[in-house]
Design a protein around this motif. Structure first.
Motif, PDB file in Angstrom:
ATOM      1  N   VAL A  88     100.311  59.342  86.901  1.00  0.00           N
ATOM      2  CA  VAL A  88     101.283  60.405  87.120  1.00  0.00           C
ATOM      3  C   VAL A  88     102.436  60.273  86.131  1.00  0.00           C
ATOM      4  CG1 VAL A  88     100.686  60.544  89.564  1.00  0.00           C
ATOM      5  CG2 VAL A  88     102.618  59.139  88.872  1.00  0.00           C
ATOM      6  N   THR A  89     102.928  61.429  85.672  1.00  0.00           N
ATOM      7  CA  THR A  89     104.006  61.468  84.685  1.00  0.00           C
ATOM      8  C   THR A  89     104.984  62.579  85.046  1.00  0.00           C
ATOM      9  OG1 THR A  89     102.780  62.982  83.237  1.00  0.00           O
ATOM     10  CG2 THR A  89     102.491  60.617  82.849  1.00  0.00           C
TER      11      THR A  89
ATOM     12  N   ALA B 174      93.707  62.021  82.427  1.00  0.00           N
ATOM     13  CA  ALA B 174      94.226  63.336  82.806  1.00  0.00           C
ATOM     14  C   ALA B 174      95.379  63.127  83.782  1.00  0.00           C
ATOM     15  CB  ALA B 174      93.127  64.174  83.442  1.00  0.00           C
ATOM     16  N   ALA B 175      96.598  63.225  83.280  1.00  0.00           N
ATOM     17  CA  ALA B 175      97.766  62.901  84.103  1.00  0.00           C
ATOM     18  C   ALA B 175      98.047  63.983  85.137  1.00  0.00           C
ATOM     19  CB  ALA B 175      98.986  62.710  83.214  1.00  0.00           C
ATOM     20  N   LYS B 176      98.486  63.558  86.308  1.00  0.00           N
ATOM     21  CA  LYS B 176      98.953  64.465  87.351  1.00  0.00           C
ATOM     22  C   LYS B 176     100.485  64.490  87.317  1.00  0.00           C
ATOM     23  CE  LYS B 176      97.140  64.675  91.367  1.00  0.00           C
ATOM     24  NZ  LYS B 176      96.623  64.399  92.733  1.00  0.00           N
TER      25      LYS B 176
ATOM     26  N   PRO C 291     101.888  64.347  79.322  1.00  0.00           N
ATOM     27  CA  PRO C 291     101.966  63.288  78.299  1.00  0.00           C
ATOM     28  C   PRO C 291     101.830  63.850  76.893  1.00  0.00           C
ATOM     29  CG  PRO C 291      99.877  63.204  79.469  1.00  0.00           C
ATOM     30  CD  PRO C 291     100.731  64.172  80.209  1.00  0.00           C
ATOM     31  N   ARG C 292     102.600  63.270  75.969  1.00  0.00           N
ATOM     32  CA  ARG C 292     102.560  63.700  74.568  1.00  0.00           C
ATOM     33  C   ARG C 292     102.005  62.555  73.726  1.00  0.00           C
ATOM     34  NH1 ARG C 292     107.843  65.565  72.128  1.00  0.00           N
ATOM     35  NH2 ARG C 292     108.514  63.492  72.805  1.00  0.00           N
ATOM     36  N   PHE C 293     100.758  62.708  73.286  1.00  0.00           N
ATOM     37  CA  PHE C 293     100.116  61.701  72.453  1.00  0.00           C
ATOM     38  C   PHE C 293     100.459  61.952  70.984  1.00  0.00           C
ATOM     39  CE2 PHE C 293      97.490  61.953  76.239  1.00  0.00           C
ATOM     40  CZ  PHE C 293      97.251  60.621  76.529  1.00  0.00           C
ATOM     41  N   LEU C 294     100.807  60.886  70.268  1.00  0.00           N
ATOM     42  CA  LEU C 294     100.987  61.008  68.839  1.00  0.00           C
ATOM     43  C   LEU C 294      99.626  61.175  68.168  1.00  0.00           C
ATOM     44  CD1 LEU C 294     103.609  59.347  69.858  1.00  0.00           C
ATOM     45  CD2 LEU C 294     103.820  58.693  67.469  1.00  0.00           C
ATOM     46  N   ALA C 295      99.624  61.700  66.962  1.00  0.00           N
ATOM     47  CA  ALA C 295      98.384  61.837  66.210  1.00  0.00           C
ATOM     48  C   ALA C 295      97.693  60.478  66.092  1.00  0.00           C
ATOM     49  CB  ALA C 295      98.666  62.410  64.820  1.00  0.00           C
TER      50      ALA C 295
END
Length: 354
Positions: free
Chosen positions: A194-195, A254-256, A199-203
């Motif tokens: 959970v976030t 897959a964040a909730k 979520p923001r993943f970098l390249a």
């Protein structure tokens, strides 16, 4: 008996050692006081699967390259501990392990450093205690009534501790993503990540070296009066290290959204849904470990100690090193702490020469 030194460094992790390297080069009389009983700083307490974001050659302290680790592109925490222990020995740094600093006080023209083993009088102090010893836990409703296990990043070690359990990992930063991936890839743990925000993943091709370059570019832009580039935060929150990438690509990350409260046996979301939970891992960050500086009364209205670079504005004989961008761009990283350490020691050398 009170002992004397030109400079007392509080903390013998990566920031304290970088300071020691430059203090040695300046020829100053100094001591490094470290609460840990052995070399390695907080790296000796990391979870089993943790690896650096960057290859060894881009993860070094000033003066000595970190050797590559056999079979690993990104060295693990144990390799970092070995490197720091070797660094301490190679430069003959005067580290006193097992010494906890309780307070720093003003005494005339000196700073008095009180420890559990005695007292030091110094012309200047570098505080390099980091944040690992001060984990942050948010005030989430129901946290005190949850009957399952709760632990912070600092207490997590491996998926083996949670076999056949339902675990919620809280936090959208690197620690949260890495621990969620570690548990999910194990296959023996039911994981819910959970976030607070998606979520923001970098390249995938961005590692710690690239992040250091971005942080450096931002510092230069600000120093030259140009627009703020946004630095690392503009790129994302999570470095896609191989395990995180593998879990993400397999659909296991897959964040909730954040739950609204904990119950005695689980977590409840705003839409009324409820999930049974055996354990919660709080990957919710840290605060600077600065309680030893309380006698100096340096905190501002919002609890922050104002600085100019590493030097505290309320006490020019005190420098803060390695706590994050507010004490030097990327200063909480191995590769990034060298420059602010050099600048701090240069200022201290000028101060003590007067």
């Amino acid at each position: 008996m009170t002992q004397h030194a030109d400079v007392v460094v509080v903390g013998g992790g990566q920031a304290g050692l970088a300071a020691g390297y430059y203090l040695r080069r300046q020829g100053l009389d100094f001591v490094i006081l470290d609460a840990e009983p052995a070399p390695g700083g907080s790296w000796q307490h990391m979870w089993n699967s943790l690896h650096l974001f960057s290859p060894a050659e881009h993860s070094s302290l000033p003066g000595r390259l970190m050797a590559a680790q056999a079979g690993e592109t990104y060295p693990d925490a144990g390799h970092v501990v070995e490197y720091l222990a070797d660094y301490e020995k190679r430069y003959d740094l005067p580290v006193q392990h097992g010494t906890r600093v309780d307070a720093v006080r003003r005494v005339g023209e000196s700073l008095l450093v009180e420890t559990d083993t005695g007292t030091w009088r110094a012309k200047a102090v570098i505080s390099a205690t980091g944040t690992w010893s001060r984990p942050f836990l948010p005030a989430v409703p129901g946290r005190s009534t949850f009957a399952g296990r709760q632990l912070h990043t600092v207490n997590y070690r491996s998926p083996a501790d949670f076999t056949d359990q339902r675990v919620v990992v809280v936090g959208g930063g690197n620690s949260g993503a890495q621990i969620a991936a570690d548990l999910a890839l194990d296959g023996q743990v039911e994981v819910t990540w959970v976030t607070q925000r998606p979520p923001r993943f970098l390249a995938d091709d961005i590692d710690g070296r690239a992040l250091f370059d971005v942080a450096t570019a931002r510092r230069r832009a600000l120093e030259e009066g140009r627009d703020d580039t946004g630095g690392v935060a503009s790129l994302g929150d999570i470095v896609a290290v191989p395990p995180v990438r593998a879990a993400r690509d397999a659909g296991l990350l897959a964040a909730k959204p954040m739950f609204s409260r904990l119950t005695a046996d689980g977590a409840r979301w705003a839409n009324g849904s409820h999930t049974g939970v055996d354990a919660v891992v709080w990957c919710t960050g840290f605060r600077p470990a600065l309680s030893h500086l309380a006698p100096l009364n340096l905190r501002g209205a919002r609890g922050h100690i104002p600085t100019d670079g590493t030097r505290t504005l309320g006490e020019p004989r005190l420098h803060l090193l390695g706590y994050g961008d507010w004490t030097g761009p990327a200063s909480a990283t191995l590769i990034g702490v060298g420059r602010p350490a050099r600048d701090a020691v240069r200022e201290i050398a000028q101060l003590t020469a007067r």
